[in-house]
Enzyme design. Structure first.
Site, PDB file in Angstrom:
ATOM      1  N   MET A 172      -3.307 -66.639 -69.316  1.00 60.52           N
ATOM      2  CA  MET A 172      -1.628 -66.181 -69.242  1.00 60.52           C
ATOM      3  C   MET A 172      -1.307 -66.258 -70.959  1.00 60.52           C
ATOM      4  O   MET A 172      -0.506 -65.788 -71.071  1.00 60.52           O
ATOM      5  CB  MET A 172      -0.260 -66.920 -68.432  1.00 60.52           C
ATOM      6  CG  MET A 172      -0.256 -66.879 -67.130  1.00 60.52           C
ATOM      7  SD  MET A 172       0.877 -67.465 -66.148  1.00 60.52           S
ATOM      8  CE  MET A 172       0.946 -69.014 -66.827  1.00 60.52           C
ATOM      9  N   LYS A 180       8.333 -79.328 -64.711  1.00 65.00           N
ATOM     10  CA  LYS A 180       8.368 -78.129 -65.272  1.00 65.00           C
ATOM     11  C   LYS A 180       9.724 -78.047 -64.833  1.00 65.00           C
ATOM     12  O   LYS A 180      10.629 -77.422 -64.872  1.00 65.00           O
ATOM     13  CB  LYS A 180       7.849 -77.253 -63.907  1.00 65.00           C
ATOM     14  CG  LYS A 180       6.200 -76.850 -64.279  1.00 65.00           C
ATOM     15  CD  LYS A 180       5.697 -76.736 -65.390  1.00 65.00           C
ATOM     16  CE  LYS A 180       4.970 -76.057 -66.213  1.00 65.00           C
ATOM     17  NZ  LYS A 180       4.404 -75.509 -66.928  1.00 65.00           N
ATOM     18  N   ASP A 184      -4.784 -73.814 -79.300  1.00 59.35           N
ATOM     19  CA  ASP A 184      -5.455 -73.898 -77.601  1.00 59.35           C
ATOM     20  C   ASP A 184      -6.309 -74.869 -78.453  1.00 59.35           C
ATOM     21  O   ASP A 184      -6.776 -75.026 -79.833  1.00 59.35           O
ATOM     22  CB  ASP A 184      -6.084 -72.849 -76.872  1.00 59.35           C
ATOM     23  CG  ASP A 184      -6.126 -73.400 -75.873  1.00 59.35           C
ATOM     24  OD1 ASP A 184      -6.120 -72.274 -75.219  1.00 59.35           O
ATOM     25  OD2 ASP A 184      -6.593 -74.979 -75.636  1.00 59.35           O
ATOM     26  N   TYR A 190       3.732 -82.581 -62.130  1.00 65.45           N
ATOM     27  CA  TYR A 190       3.465 -81.700 -62.512  1.00 65.45           C
ATOM     28  C   TYR A 190       5.451 -81.294 -62.255  1.00 65.45           C
ATOM     29  O   TYR A 190       6.105 -80.587 -63.388  1.00 65.45           O
ATOM     30  CB  TYR A 190       2.616 -80.293 -61.578  1.00 65.45           C
ATOM     31  CG  TYR A 190       2.428 -78.638 -61.861  1.00 65.45           C
ATOM     32  CD1 TYR A 190       2.327 -78.578 -63.498  1.00 65.45           C
ATOM     33  CD2 TYR A 190       3.294 -77.848 -61.123  1.00 65.45           C
ATOM     34  CE1 TYR A 190       1.937 -76.898 -63.672  1.00 65.45           C
ATOM     35  CE2 TYR A 190       2.949 -76.393 -61.690  1.00 65.45           C
ATOM     36  CZ  TYR A 190       2.685 -76.267 -62.645  1.00 65.45           C
ATOM     37  OH  TYR A 190       2.566 -74.952 -63.412  1.00 65.45           O
ATOM     38  N   ASN A 248       3.431 -72.512 -73.963  1.00 68.46           N
ATOM     39  CA  ASN A 248       2.898 -72.117 -72.433  1.00 68.46           C
ATOM     40  C   ASN A 248       1.696 -73.091 -72.328  1.00 68.46           C
ATOM     41  O   ASN A 248       0.721 -73.157 -71.252  1.00 68.46           O
ATOM     42  CB  ASN A 248       2.249 -70.301 -73.278  1.00 68.46           C
ATOM     43  CG  ASN A 248       0.913 -69.961 -71.746  1.00 68.46           C
ATOM     44  OD1 ASN A 248       1.037 -70.134 -71.201  1.00 68.46           O
ATOM     45  ND2 ASN A 248      -0.344 -69.892 -72.099  1.00 68.46           N
ATOM     46  N   ASP A 266      -3.106 -79.697 -80.017  1.00 67.60           N
ATOM     47  CA  ASP A 266      -2.739 -80.771 -79.480  1.00 67.60           C
ATOM     48  C   ASP A 266      -1.519 -80.684 -79.459  1.00 67.60           C
ATOM     49  O   ASP A 266      -0.505 -81.846 -80.162  1.00 67.60           O
ATOM     50  CB  ASP A 266      -3.687 -82.017 -79.555  1.00 67.60           C
ATOM     51  CG  ASP A 266      -2.974 -83.370 -78.952  1.00 67.60           C
ATOM     52  OD1 ASP A 266      -2.485 -82.751 -77.778  1.00 67.60           O
ATOM     53  OD2 ASP A 266      -3.394 -84.286 -79.116  1.00 67.60           O
ATOM     54  N   VAL A 267      -0.783 -79.831 -78.386  1.00 69.36           N
ATOM     55  CA  VAL A 267       0.514 -80.118 -78.178  1.00 69.36           C
ATOM     56  C   VAL A 267       1.659 -81.348 -78.314  1.00 69.36           C
ATOM     57  O   VAL A 267       2.610 -81.080 -78.475  1.00 69.36           O
ATOM     58  CB  VAL A 267       0.912 -79.417 -77.052  1.00 69.36           C
ATOM     59  CG1 VAL A 267       0.794 -77.900 -76.873  1.00 69.36           C
ATOM     60  CG2 VAL A 267       0.450 -79.693 -75.355  1.00 69.36           C
ATOM     61  N   THR A 282      -6.106 -71.665 -62.046  1.00 63.61           N
ATOM     62  CA  THR A 282      -5.762 -71.767 -60.679  1.00 63.61           C
ATOM     63  C   THR A 282      -7.303 -70.938 -59.779  1.00 63.61           C
ATOM     64  O   THR A 282      -7.199 -70.594 -58.717  1.00 63.61           O
ATOM     65  CB  THR A 282      -4.828 -70.437 -60.444  1.00 63.61           C
ATOM     66  OG1 THR A 282      -5.429 -69.399 -60.547  1.00 63.61           O
ATOM     67  CG2 THR A 282      -3.435 -71.137 -60.736  1.00 63.61           C
ATOM     68  N   THR A 339      -5.344 -67.092 -62.905  1.00 63.70           N
ATOM     69  CA  THR A 339      -5.833 -67.434 -63.944  1.00 63.70           C
ATOM     70  C   THR A 339      -6.934 -68.770 -63.836  1.00 63.70           C
ATOM     71  O   THR A 339      -7.704 -68.781 -62.889  1.00 63.70           O
ATOM     72  CB  THR A 339      -4.507 -68.572 -64.900  1.00 63.70           C
ATOM     73  OG1 THR A 339      -4.695 -69.748 -64.206  1.00 63.70           O
ATOM     74  CG2 THR A 339      -3.451 -67.405 -64.858  1.00 63.70           C
TER      75      THR A 339
END
Length: 249
Positions: free
Chosen positions: A18, A156, A37, A152, A87, A60-61, A190, A187
């Site tokens: 995505m 979210k 990324d 997860y 994202n 690195d977020v 997945t 993706t």
């Protein structure tokens, strides 16, 4: 005129899936884009393919310092950051009794705290400019429970709450904050998933481009009066059973 002509965007998790679809679409619609990324090799390949208006950056977020470097790089190369797409994310399915605090913290660090770090990093630039659009990528798991996905789902649900709270705080500065919530999307992350489309009204799995189109809408002026919103892109998964005929028994 293209829909985000001349604007500057940062897209996290921009190497694949995505994120890459979003980078491609924003660039095609006129934006300068920094694809950020941890996988710099794939990100650089994407940037090389798309040309000089797309730059690759290592991010690195989880790290505020890493965020500061990316925002500084973006402003030096393109100017004010107008669009942030949070994202980047990970999935780690496991039964509840296999989760521990360390595993949960990793999930929260990337999927929730990473979003928080990004908003904090970009908001000074957007406040100074008097405008901006922040798009957080959530999940239909932020609306319902999902077996084996407790960490997860926890993250979210947090993204939804964070989106709405920050929308209230940043709205007076002309900054809009919204969330896109994908359903079942094909993706790389997945790739090993066996999809079940029986509960999807449209009867198919989504593609990364379906999410990118939703992000583009929220990044553009077409959504100029939209903030604090949840946009589900799930083929009708959350609407109810796909086989419901509406007739009484």
């Amino acid at each position: 005129m293209r829909r985000v002509e001349g604007r500057t965007a940062v897209v996290t998790g921009g190497a694949k899936g995505m994120g890459a679809a979003t980078v491609r679409l924003l660039a095609a619609e006129g934006a300068n884009v920094v694809a950020a990324d941890v996988d710099i090799t794939s990100t650089q390949s994407l940037a090389d393919e798309l040309g000089p208006r797309v730059q690759a950056a290592t991010l690195d977020v989880r790290s505020p310092e890493s965020w500061a470097e990316v925002i500084e790089h973006t402003e030096r190369r393109f100017g004010t950051v107008d669009i942030l797409v949070n994202n980047a994310g990970i999935a780690d399915p496991a039964p509840l009794d296999e989760w521990d605090v360390t595993r949960l913290q990793r999930m929260l660090d990337v999927n929730l705290i990473g979003v928080f770090n990004g908003i904090q990093a970009v908001s000074p630039s957007m406040r100074a400019a008097g405008h901006g659009s922040i798009v957080n990528i959530g999940s239909v798991g932020g609306f319902q429970g999902v077996p084996r996905m407790s960490g997860y789902v926890t993250a979210k649900w947090g993204v939804r709450g964070l989106t709405k709270t920050v929308a209230l705080e940043l709205g007076p500065y002309g900054i809009r904050v919204n969330a896109v919530h994908p359903g079942q999307i094909r993706t790389p992350m997945t790739a090993g998933v066996v999809f079940d489309t029986s509960g999807i009204a449209l009867g198919r799995v989504g593609e990364p481009e379906d999410i990118a189109q939703a992000v583009l809408y929220l990044a553009s002026d077409e959504s100029r009066f939209v903030t604090g919103a949840d946009l589900t892109v799930d083929g009708g998964q959350l609407a109810g059973p796909a086989d419901y005929d509406g007739l009484p028994d």
